[in-house]
Design an enzyme around this catalytic site. Structure first.
Site, short mmCIF file in Angstrom:
data_model
loop_
_atom_site.label_atom_id
_atom_site.label_comp_id
_atom_site.label_asym_id
_atom_site.label_seq_id
_atom_site.Cartn_x
_atom_site.Cartn_y
_atom_site.Cartn_z
CD GLU A 197 -3.11 -1.03 2.12
OE1 GLU A 197 -2.90 -0.41 3.18
OE2 GLU A 197 -4.20 -1.59 1.88
CD GLU A 386 -3.72 -6.12 2.62
OE1 GLU A 386 -4.57 -5.42 3.20
OE2 GLU A 386 -2.50 -5.92 2.71
C1 BGP Z 1 -4.43 -2.75 4.88
C2 BGP Z 1 -3.12 -3.30 5.33
C3 BGP Z 1 -3.16 -4.52 6.15
C4 BGP Z 1 -4.44 -4.76 6.90
C5 BGP Z 1 -5.69 -4.24 6.25
C6 BGP Z 1 -6.91 -4.18 7.14
O1 BGP Z 1 -4.36 -1.38 4.90
O2 BGP Z 1 -2.24 -3.57 4.25
O3 BGP Z 1 -1.98 -4.57 6.89
O4 BGP Z 1 -4.35 -4.66 8.25
O5 BGP Z 1 -5.52 -2.99 5.67
O6 BGP Z 1 -6.87 -3.04 7.94
P1 BGP Z 1 -7.17 -3.07 9.46
O7 BGP Z 1 -6.21 -4.02 10.05
O8 BGP Z 1 -6.98 -1.69 9.94
O9 BGP Z 1 -8.57 -3.54 9.59
#
Ligand code: BGP
Length: 493
Positions: A197, A386
Site C-alpha cells: 500500500e 487483500e
Molecule cells: C491494509 C493493510 C493490512 C491490513 C488491512 C486491514 O491497509 O495492508 O496490513 O491490516 O488494511 O486493515 P485493518 O487491520 O486496519 O482492519
C-alpha cells in the site's frame, strides 16, 4: 465460472501483525513495537520519553519532540509485540492453510528481523533461517509464497536516527535488505511485492491531522525515495533470478463522485489520481504522470530527483499490479450532511451501500470497477492481494464460530472478480486479508477479525493463542476445491 485453471487462491498476513516474537531471534525494533492499541474512535499512539524523562505519546506520522526517543512504556499495551505468535505457530498455521487448499500464501518479511537496525551489512542468520523454514513449510503444503518485502515496518533505528524514508540514504539500506531477500530465498520464492500500500503515504495524509505544505513535501519525497528503492529492487531481483516476478501493491480504494455535478466528477478523478494512480503509474510506466506537476504545485512541493533516479524508474518497472480492496469512498464539492465515521474511511455516506462496524463500505461492484479500470489502464496481470471484512466473532459454547456475514462478503467479492475475468481482466490470484486473525493495522485491535481461523487472543493481550476453524474455513475450502464454481452456502464440516 470464469476462474482460470491454476488460479492462485489463498490468504495474506503481514509480519508485524502476525509474527510477534518481537525480541526473539535477534530481531530489532520497528515503529509498530512502540505503537499502542486503539479502537474505531480512539487512534493508535506512538510512545516516547522526552528529554526531561516524561512519558509522551503522539499520532503515528508525527514528529518526535526535540531530544525525545521512542520507548515502550509500562502503562500501555503494545499488541504487535506478540501479535498472534506466528513466530511459534507458523507450522500449525501453514498446515491449516494447506487443509483449506491454499495455492498461495502472502506474507511479509520483517526488515528488522533480517537487519535489526537497518544499517548492518549482512543479514541476521537467525532471521534468514526463520523465513527459510516458513517457505519450506509452505512448499511441503503445496503453497506458493507471495512475499511482501516492506509491510509497514522500517527498522525503528532508521526512523529515529536516520530520517526514515524522507532521507535518500534509506534507499540504499532498503536495497541491501531486498538484495539479501532475493539472494537468501532464491529458488524458494518467485513472486514478490516491493512495498505494501505504497500510496497510503499521500492518500491517508489527511488522517494524520497535518496537511501543511511541509507535510506534503515530506510525503512526496518519502514516496519518491520508495519509488526509486522499488525500481532498484526490481532490477536486482530480476538479475539474481530470471524467474522472479516482482509487483507493486496499491491500496485500492474506489473513489466515487457523490453527484453527477461535473465538479464532483472532476474532484473524484483528481482524488483517484492523487490517492491511487500516482503510485501505480510511476511503478508500472516508469515515469511520473502528467498530472504529477499539478499535484506538487497544489502543495508547493519541490522534489529532489536525480537523473539516475529517472533512469532507475524506467529500468525497474513492475511485472504485475496488485492491490488491496476493502471499500469505496465518496467525495463531493457539495455540503455533506450524512458522513461516514470509521477508521481510515471518511467523507459522505453512500446511501446505496452498507457499512461495517468500523465504518468501511461493503461494495463488491467497486471491486469489479477497480479490476476493470486497473486492467484497462495497465494491461498487466493483476492480483487482489487483500480483501475481507473486519468483524466481531462469537465463539459458541461448543467452540464453533458461525460467520455467515463473512461468507456473504466473500461470495459477493468473488462474484465480482468472476465478472471482471469474464470481461477480459487477466486476474492471477486472490489472497484474502487476515486469513488467520491478526492484529488490526489501523486500530491495533484483535476484536476486528478477518480470519477463516480464529485465534484465542483479546485486545488486552489475554488468551491462549489456540487456533480454531470458523464456518468460513470450510466454505473457503470448498470454494478453492471447485475453483470458484461453487459459492453456495452448503459446506461440509
Ligand atoms: C491494509 C493493510 C493490512 C491490513 C488491512 C486491514 O491497509 O495492508 O496490513 O491490516 O488494511 O486493515 P485493518 O487491520 O486496519 O482492519
Amino acid at each position: 465460472m470464469a476462474f482460470p485453471e491454476g488460479f492462485l487462491w489463498g490468504g495474506a498476513v503481514a509480519a508485524n501483525q502476525y509474527e510477534g516474537g518481537w525480541q526473539e531471534g535477534g530481531r530489532g525494533m520497528a515503529m509498530t513495537d512502540v505503537t499502542t492499541g486503539g479502537t474505531v474512535t480512539e487512534p493508535r499512539y506512538v510512545t516516547y520519553i522526552d528529554k526531561d524523562g516524561n512519558h509522551g505519546k503522539m499520532r503515528n506520522g508525527g514528529t518526535l519532540p526535540e531530544g525525545a526517543h521512542y520507548a515502550v512504556l509500562p502503562e500501555y499495551h503494545y499488541p504487535n509485540h506478540d501479535a498472534v505468535d506466528g513466530y511459534h505457530h507458523y507450522k500449525e498455521d501453514i498446515a491449516l492453510f494447506g487443509e483449506m487448499g491454499f495455492k498461495q500464501f502472502r506474507m511479509s518479511i520483517s526488515w528488522s528481523r533480517l537487519f535489526p537496525t537497518g544499517l548492518e551489512n549482512e543479514a541476521n542468520p537467525e532471521g534468514v533461517a526463520f523465513y527459510k523454514s516458513m517457505f519450506e513449510e509452505m512448499r511441503k503444503n503445496g503453497i506458493e509464497p507471495l512475499v511482501t518485502i516492506w509491510h509497514f515496518d522500517t527498522p525503528l533505528y532508521l526512523e529515529e536516527h536516520c530520517g526514515g524514508w524522507e532521507n535518500r540514504e534509506t534507499i540504499d539500506h532498503f536495497v541491501r535488505y531486498a538484495t539479501a531477500c532475493f539472494r537468501e530465498f532464491k529458488g524458494l520464492v518467485h513472486h514478490w511485492l516491493t512495498f505494501n500500500e505504497i500510496n497510503n503515504t499521500v492518500m491517508f495524509l489527511p488522517f494524520s491531522g497535518n496537511t501543511s505544505d511541509e507535510a506534503y513535501q515530506g510525503a512526496y519525497q518519502h514516496l519518491h525515495n520508495k519509488f526509486v528503492a522499488s525500481a532498484k529492487a526490481v532490477q536486482i531481483g530480476h538479475a539474481i533470478d530470471r524467474d522472479n516476478m516482482i509487483g507493486c501493491m496499491i491500496c485500492g480504494i474506489a473513489w466515487y463522485p457523490m453527484t453527477c455535478d461535473p465538479a464532483d466528477i472532476l474532484l473524484a478523478n483528481h482524488q483517484r489520481e492523487e490517492g491511487v494512480y500516482y503510485c501505480g503509474d510511476v511503478q508500472v510506466f516508469g515515469e511520473y504522470p502528467t498530472y504529477a506537476t499539478r499535484l506538487w504545485n497544489e502543495h508547493n512541493v519541490v522534489l529532489d530527483i536525480t537523473e539516475q533516479d529517472l533512469v532507475d524508474l524506467q529500468l525497474g518497472t513492475v511485472d504485475f499490479y496488485t492491490f488491496s480492496y476493502y471499500m469505496s469512498n465518496v467525495v463531493t464539492t457539495h455540503k455533506v450532511t450524512d458522513t461516514v465515521k470509521g477508521n481510515f474511511s471518511a467523507g459522505a455516506r453512500n446511501e446505496y451501500l452498507t457499512y461495517s462496524d468500523w465504518g468501511w463500505a461493503t461494495d463488491a461492484t467497486g471491486l469489479q470497477w477497480f479490476l476493470e479500470s486497473a486492467y484497462d489502464r495497465y494491461q498487466l496481470p493483476l492480483m487482489v492481494v487483500e480483501n475481507g471484512l473486519g468483524a466481531y466473532d462469537t465463539v459458541e459454547a461448543d467452540g464453533s464460530i458461525h460467520d455467515p456475514f463473512r461468507i456473504d462478503y466473500y461470495r459477493q467479492h468473488i462474484e465480482a472478480m468472476d465478472k471482471a475475468i469474464e470481461n477480459g481482466v487477466d486476474l492471477w490470484g486472490y489472497t484474502t486479508w487476515g486469513c488467520i486473525d491478526v492484529v488490526s493495522a489501523g486500530t491495533g485491535e484483535m476484536r476486528k477479525r478477518y480470519g477463516f481461523i480464529y485465534v484465542d487472543m483479546d485486545d488486552e493481550g489475554k488468551g491462549s493463542m489456540a487456533r480454531s476453524r470458523k464456518d468460513s474455513f470450510y466454505w473457503y475450502k470448498k470454494v478453492i476445491a471447485t475453483n470458484g464454481a461453487d459459492l453456495s452456502d452448503d459446506f461440509e464440516k
